[in-house]
Motif scaffolding. Sequence first.
Motif, mmCIF file in Angstrom:
data_model
loop_
_atom_site.group_PDB
_atom_site.id
_atom_site.type_symbol
_atom_site.label_atom_id
_atom_site.label_comp_id
_atom_site.label_asym_id
_atom_site.label_seq_id
_atom_site.Cartn_x
_atom_site.Cartn_y
_atom_site.Cartn_z
ATOM 1 N N LYS A 54 37.959 22.731 20.522
ATOM 2 C CA LYS A 54 38.693 23.744 21.271
ATOM 3 C C LYS A 54 38.025 25.117 21.190
ATOM 4 O O LYS A 54 37.937 25.829 22.197
ATOM 5 N N SER A 55 37.509 25.466 20.010
ATOM 6 C CA SER A 55 36.843 26.757 19.892
ATOM 7 C C SER A 55 35.486 26.753 20.593
ATOM 8 O O SER A 55 35.079 27.756 21.182
ATOM 9 N N ILE A 56 34.793 25.619 20.538
ATOM 10 C CA ILE A 56 33.502 25.491 21.226
ATOM 11 C C ILE A 56 33.687 25.726 22.722
ATOM 12 O O ILE A 56 32.901 26.419 23.367
ATOM 13 N N THR A 57 34.777 25.164 23.271
ATOM 14 C CA THR A 57 35.060 25.352 24.685
ATOM 15 C C THR A 57 35.213 26.837 25.001
ATOM 16 O O THR A 57 34.631 27.347 25.958
ATOM 17 N N ALA A 58 35.973 27.536 24.151
ATOM 18 C CA ALA A 58 36.185 28.964 24.376
ATOM 19 C C ALA A 58 34.868 29.737 24.285
ATOM 20 O O ALA A 58 34.578 30.604 25.105
ATOM 21 N N GLN A 59 34.062 29.379 23.283
ATOM 22 C CA GLN A 59 32.787 30.083 23.117
ATOM 23 C C GLN A 59 31.850 29.806 24.281
ATOM 24 O O GLN A 59 31.064 30.664 24.674
#
Lengths: 533, 313
Positions: A54-59
Amino acid sequence: MTAAPLANLPIVEIRDLAVPLPDGGDRRNAVDGVSFSVAEGEIVCVVGESGSGKSITAQAIMGLLPKIFVKPKGAILFEGEDLLKATPARMRSLRGSGIGMIFQEPMTALNPVHTVGAQIDEVLRAHLTLPAQERFARVVKAMEEVGLPDPERMYYSFPHQLSGGQRQRVLIAAALILQPRLLIADEPTTALDVTTQKQILQQIRDLQRSRGMGVLFITHDIGVVAEIADRVVVMKSGRMVETGSVERILTAPEADYTRMLIAAVPTLEAARPAGPVHGPLALSVKDIAKTYTIRSAFGGMREIAALKPTSLTLHRGETIGVIGESGSGKSTLARCITKLIEPSSGEATLTGDGAQKPFRRRMQIVFQDPFRSLNPRRTVGQSIIEGPMNFGTTKAEAWEKARELMALVGLDPAALNRYPHQFSGGQRQRISIARALAMEPEILVADEAVSALDVSVQAQVLKLIDDVQKRFNLAILFITHDLRVAAQICDRLLVMHRGELVEQGSVRAVFSAPSHDYTRRLLDSIPGRRAAA
Amino acid sequence: MLAFLAKRMLAVIPVMAIVAVVVFLLLRLSPGDPALVIAGDNADPEAVQRIRVALGLDQPLVTQFWVWLRHMLSGDLGTSIFSKLPVTDLILQRAEPTLSLALATMVFAIGVAIPLGTIAGATAGSWLDRSLMAVSVVGFSLPAFVLGYCMIYVFALQLGWAPVQGFTSISKGFLPFLHSIALPALTLGLAYMVLIARITRASVLEMMGEDFIRTARAKGVVERLVVTHHALRNAAIPILTIIGIGVALLISGVVVIETVFNIPGIGRLVVDAILKRDYPVIQGVILLFSAVYVLINLAIDVGYAFLDPRVRY
């Protein structure tokens, strides 16, 4: 929001996003086949446990992926423009102006050596050319909008002079000062106290409503999802599990994983009966207190009471939960009792039959952060046998015991020769428990022992603690900020507020009829109550 | 802030007092009698005794110390046993070359080290970073006197770019001055430069992983400012610390370099004084060097409070 049809225009649309992992990773893509969109005026929550991507997607949307990742595949359309094809200069100009982002740790996300005003101002300087007075006025206005008190004075404050909630507000002000169309919020309330979390969530929702921007909100907490989301994307191991409106996901989840996530969230139902525990008395704490003296430059002294005189008794087989927010004195209490710090007055007495045993054999501690509480340069076996060997157990005996304990906490005894980094967070916390049990203590102090874990793992570790308590008839002092967790495992609760014990009683009594105003506020702030009701 | 400053200044007094006692005792208790040296090999015992009385060496140690300390406090560092000149004058005469050398070295070392270390830290793992670090190992392991003679051989003897030795005062023009100071400063500064560069690299690299760097990028700040304004600014404290500690390196280096390049500075003065057991000169110079070291580190302590708002004493 006036123009209803506009609400359906996507601000950002992610199409079949794949972020390849470097060779040798546990899977080929950190994120694979992810497609969703965030429209104007809606809050989309991406929910998942650690490692879900989920954080990778945001980044990836921000163009801020760590260098180890190769270029993502697929498309990220921001108002029609594919961000994956944009130049670095174009991405830079979009960050802060078109897309704002806030992060999990407001403590470390601000630069400690610059004033908070200057750090908000930096966004203006990076994107616009404005005279200094005009910038100052805009920064003050932005600070006002996020509810920071006395912004003209606070402009010159440094981050360490602000509370966690205020710092997060500063970050929100910086992210929103240029009125971006999209706000990405990566676990913005996870590090905050529950009452502060409630205010920040409210703030984000208010700003989103008044500006009609889209919000991509990343969280691991289903309770927070229930508070804030319009639509939900559930992710697991880099893939989308399901997506839908918040009502549908919470009431009629289709995927097993979503059902598991929702079920794993501890409820406020007391899991144990309200009656007293009849084990022998293990610990008696009498008027224990801790004050710190601060010396000023001119020799003046100021006393700060971190813990006001507190008394408690703990029986074998009983779990007492100490709940409270940061600064409430709950950790100070635990440290005084465990003799990690010297109390200023009062004492903690161990009672019962093991009187001739050394203190550390009778009381053991499991700490919050399983990533840092194990020595990274020693195998977990070495960490487990170290304590008993200090007290004269032979190596062979200690090693045999360690093998038994590994099996007991649900790990392969062969793994004793591995190093902590080879284990997941939940496994490390099991190892920490095994390490504590190796001393054969009567009392176990768990200081936020499950706070750093994903909910599904949290449930397993709580069950493990419950099992070992029954097996060894342990007395447990369970320190936590999470009332839902406390409800699962505790017999009695102590509520701490500003260094003072403000309320105590059985879990059931405290939750159903809180007598202190602070306890009521605490209960009221638990995310997800809106949906549960 | 003022209270902190005052407190820090007061703390200098006991430090300097201890230095004074140590300096005094070190020389009085070390073997060798200056009266004997002055009197020469064939002097009769009475002549030696007369010299002792004249120098006050017949007094008890404590008395000697008080007399000496009173003089020190009134700015009188004593008189050289050999040249009969006041030590203060001797030091002042020699101050310019040493001060020039030290300043030029610091400007060169800090001016080169911080940009290089910052670039290396921000681009860790790049060819630039790797070559810098490789060079730094060589720079740090080469003794100054070896490096000095190598520099003289290459730049003075072979290429003829710089004078072999000697010092030209700045009063004779800035360029001739720079010409004469360049090689010694480069030689003296290399190890210092390498030290600062390595610390800068390590600190900047550490800061580049901090959350506030990600925040700065998310705000759309250009990378150059992310590195300088955020990473380097936060790395300032360890860098400043090493600059302060490195001053000791510089002081001991000055003595060697002045000998190698034949510069008539304080370093040479003290070497000559030690060879002749000229107590007042040795004491004066050691006291001066200690005071410089203590004051620079005081300035650095104060600098912390300006660089990091969390530092309050």
